[in-house]
Design a protein around this motif. Structure first.
Motif, PDB file in Angstrom:
ATOM      1  N   ASP A  34       0.843  -1.197   0.000  1.00  0.00           N
ATOM      2  CA  ASP A  34       0.000   0.000   0.000  1.00  0.00           C
ATOM      3  C   ASP A  34       0.880   1.249   0.000  1.00  0.00           C
ATOM      4  O   ASP A  34       1.811   1.344   0.781  1.00  0.00           O
ATOM      5  N   GLY A  35       0.559   2.207  -0.906  1.00  0.00           N
ATOM      6  CA  GLY A  35       1.317   3.445  -0.917  1.00  0.00           C
ATOM      7  C   GLY A  35       0.765   4.402   0.106  1.00  0.00           C
ATOM      8  O   GLY A  35      -0.435   4.448   0.364  1.00  0.00           O
ATOM      9  N   GLY A  36       1.659   5.188   0.692  1.00  0.00           N
ATOM     10  CA  GLY A  36       1.182   6.159   1.652  1.00  0.00           C
ATOM     11  C   GLY A  36       2.307   6.830   2.393  1.00  0.00           C
ATOM     12  O   GLY A  36       3.490   6.718   2.020  1.00  0.00           O
ATOM     13  N   ILE A  37       1.927   7.566   3.431  1.00  0.00           N
ATOM     14  CA  ILE A  37       2.881   8.300   4.267  1.00  0.00           C
ATOM     15  C   ILE A  37       2.787   7.757   5.685  1.00  0.00           C
ATOM     16  O   ILE A  37       1.679   7.621   6.219  1.00  0.00           O
ATOM     17  N   THR A  38       3.925   7.455   6.248  1.00  0.00           N
ATOM     18  CA  THR A  38       3.942   6.984   7.630  1.00  0.00           C
ATOM     19  C   THR A  38       4.669   7.996   8.497  1.00  0.00           C
ATOM     20  O   THR A  38       5.691   8.579   8.085  1.00  0.00           O
ATOM     21  N   GLN A  39       4.147   8.198   9.672  1.00  0.00           N
ATOM     22  CA  GLN A  39       4.776   9.052  10.665  1.00  0.00           C
ATOM     23  C   GLN A  39       4.884   8.245  11.953  1.00  0.00           C
ATOM     24  O   GLN A  39       3.924   7.599  12.372  1.00  0.00           O
ATOM     25  N   SER A  40       6.042   8.315  12.533  1.00  0.00           N
ATOM     26  CA  SER A  40       6.211   7.591  13.791  1.00  0.00           C
ATOM     27  C   SER A  40       7.019   8.408  14.772  1.00  0.00           C
ATOM     28  O   SER A  40       7.887   9.201  14.369  1.00  0.00           O
ATOM     29  N   PRO A  41       6.733   8.240  16.074  1.00  0.00           N
ATOM     30  CA  PRO A  41       5.624   7.477  16.618  1.00  0.00           C
ATOM     31  C   PRO A  41       4.330   8.274  16.563  1.00  0.00           C
ATOM     32  O   PRO A  41       4.328   9.439  16.184  1.00  0.00           O
ATOM     33  N   LYS A  42       3.231   7.698  16.966  1.00  0.00           N
ATOM     34  CA  LYS A  42       1.945   8.390  16.992  1.00  0.00           C
ATOM     35  C   LYS A  42       1.928   9.425  18.134  1.00  0.00           C
ATOM     36  O   LYS A  42       1.413  10.519  17.977  1.00  0.00           O
ATOM     37  N   TYR A  43       2.481   9.022  19.288  1.00  0.00           N
ATOM     38  CA  TYR A  43       2.568   9.907  20.450  1.00  0.00           C
ATOM     39  C   TYR A  43       4.022   9.947  20.916  1.00  0.00           C
ATOM     40  O   TYR A  43       4.703   8.924  20.951  1.00  0.00           O
ATOM     41  N   GLY A  71      13.908  21.096  26.977  1.00  0.00           N
ATOM     42  CA  GLY A  71      15.348  21.201  26.817  1.00  0.00           C
ATOM     43  C   GLY A  71      15.963  20.115  25.969  1.00  0.00           C
ATOM     44  O   GLY A  71      17.138  20.189  25.615  1.00  0.00           O
ATOM     45  N   GLN A  72      15.179  19.103  25.623  1.00  0.00           N
ATOM     46  CA  GLN A  72      15.680  18.013  24.780  1.00  0.00           C
ATOM     47  C   GLN A  72      15.278  18.234  23.331  1.00  0.00           C
ATOM     48  O   GLN A  72      14.158  18.683  23.048  1.00  0.00           O
ATOM     49  N   ASN A  73      16.177  17.905  22.417  1.00  0.00           N
ATOM     50  CA  ASN A  73      15.802  17.871  21.009  1.00  0.00           C
ATOM     51  C   ASN A  73      15.067  16.565  20.724  1.00  0.00           C
ATOM     52  O   ASN A  73      15.322  15.542  21.375  1.00  0.00           O
ATOM     53  N   VAL A  74      14.162  16.600  19.749  1.00  0.00           N
ATOM     54  CA  VAL A  74      13.437  15.390  19.380  1.00  0.00           C
ATOM     55  C   VAL A  74      13.226  15.376  17.868  1.00  0.00           C
ATOM     56  O   VAL A  74      12.971  16.416  17.268  1.00  0.00           O
ATOM     57  N   THR A  75      13.354  14.192  17.271  1.00  0.00           N
ATOM     58  CA  THR A  75      13.194  14.066  15.818  1.00  0.00           C
ATOM     59  C   THR A  75      11.956  13.265  15.492  1.00  0.00           C
ATOM     60  O   THR A  75      11.773  12.155  15.997  1.00  0.00           O
ATOM     61  N   LEU A  76      11.114  13.833  14.631  1.00  0.00           N
ATOM     62  CA  LEU A  76       9.899  13.175  14.170  1.00  0.00           C
ATOM     63  C   LEU A  76      10.149  12.597  12.780  1.00  0.00           C
ATOM     64  O   LEU A  76      10.711  13.272  11.905  1.00  0.00           O
ATOM     65  N   SER A  77       9.697  11.374  12.596  1.00  0.00           N
ATOM     66  CA  SER A  77       9.954  10.669  11.351  1.00  0.00           C
ATOM     67  C   SER A  77       8.808  10.850  10.363  1.00  0.00           C
ATOM     68  O   SER A  77       7.636  10.870  10.745  1.00  0.00           O
TER      69      SER A  77
END
Lengths: 114, 112
Positions: free
Chosen positions: B1-10, B16-22
């Motif tokens: 299936d084609g589509g876009i995934t983002q992780s994590p959901k929550y 003060g921390q950096n965070v990376t969203l996929s």
């Protein structure tokens, strides 16, 4: 510059009643127009789009919208809503000459009551 | 299936921390976007990329950074410089032959 105004932040309506969600836009250039729907905690899904031609466009789930160039409006309508239509609806425009940029309205929450 | 995934959901982080969203897409789309959504404010554009190794700032880029090393991936880093990072983040993509953007399911970031 482009801007999109959705005048109603919330629209309550009873099941099986008709509904209209209003969208007005401002743009110095010609634009494509879109309506998206968002269910809670989900991404946006395209309902319909206007690119050219007939000003009345039909989309998924029984929705339709009419483009009015003189009033710069693109209102979304459904003749009879269902409980499952409860969601947030976003109007968006994209300049024809730069249609990689999108401008979204602030959204209208449609609350369908039994 | 084609589509876009983002992780994590929550995602939960301490201030003060950096965070990376996929964000990953298998639609073979050239353009990718990051939006931030806050209640009553609609979607605001953070960054977008029209091609690999190139990206542009959107309306609210301060405190965020992105990279586009591969066509299918467009990660977003929320840095400690972002003053109010708690929000719902949406990734989207658009193909050359299409007019609409396709959206992923979103990531809800909470910073305390």
């Amino acid at each position: 510059a482009q801007s999109v105004t959705q005048l109603d932040s919330q629209v309550p309506v009873f099941e099986e009643a008709p509904v209209e969600l209003r969208c007005n836009y401002s743009s110095s250039v010609s634009v494509y127009l879109f309506w998206y729907v968002q269910y809670p905690n989900q991404g946006l899904q395209l309902l319909l789009k206007y690119l050219s031609g007939s000003t009345l466009v039909k989309g998924i789930n029984g929705f339709e919208a009419e483009f009015n160039k003189s009033q710069t409006s693109f209102h979304l309508r459904k003749p009879s809503v269902h409980i499952s239509d409860t969601a947030e609806y976003f109007c968006a425009v994209s300049p024809i000459r730069n249609f990689n940029k999108f401008y979204f309205g602030s959204g209208t929450k449609l609350n369908v009551k039994p | 299936d084609g589509g876009i995934t983002q992780s994590p959901k929550y995602l939960f982080r301490k201030e003060g921390q950096n965070v990376t969203l996929s964000c990953e897409q298998n639609l073979n789309h050239d353009a990718m976007y990051w939006y931030r959504q806050d209640p009553g404010q609609g979607l605001r554009l953070i960054y977008y990329s029209q091609i690999v190794n190139d990206f542009q700032k959107g309306d609210i880029a301060e405190g965020y950074s992105v990279s586009r090393e591969k066509k299918e991936s467009f990660p977003l880093t929320v840095t400690s410089a972002q003053k109010n990072p708690t929000a719902f983040y949406l990734c989207a993509s658009k193909g050359d032959g299409s007019y609409e953007q396709y959206f992923g399911p979103g990531t809800r970031l909470t910073v305390t």
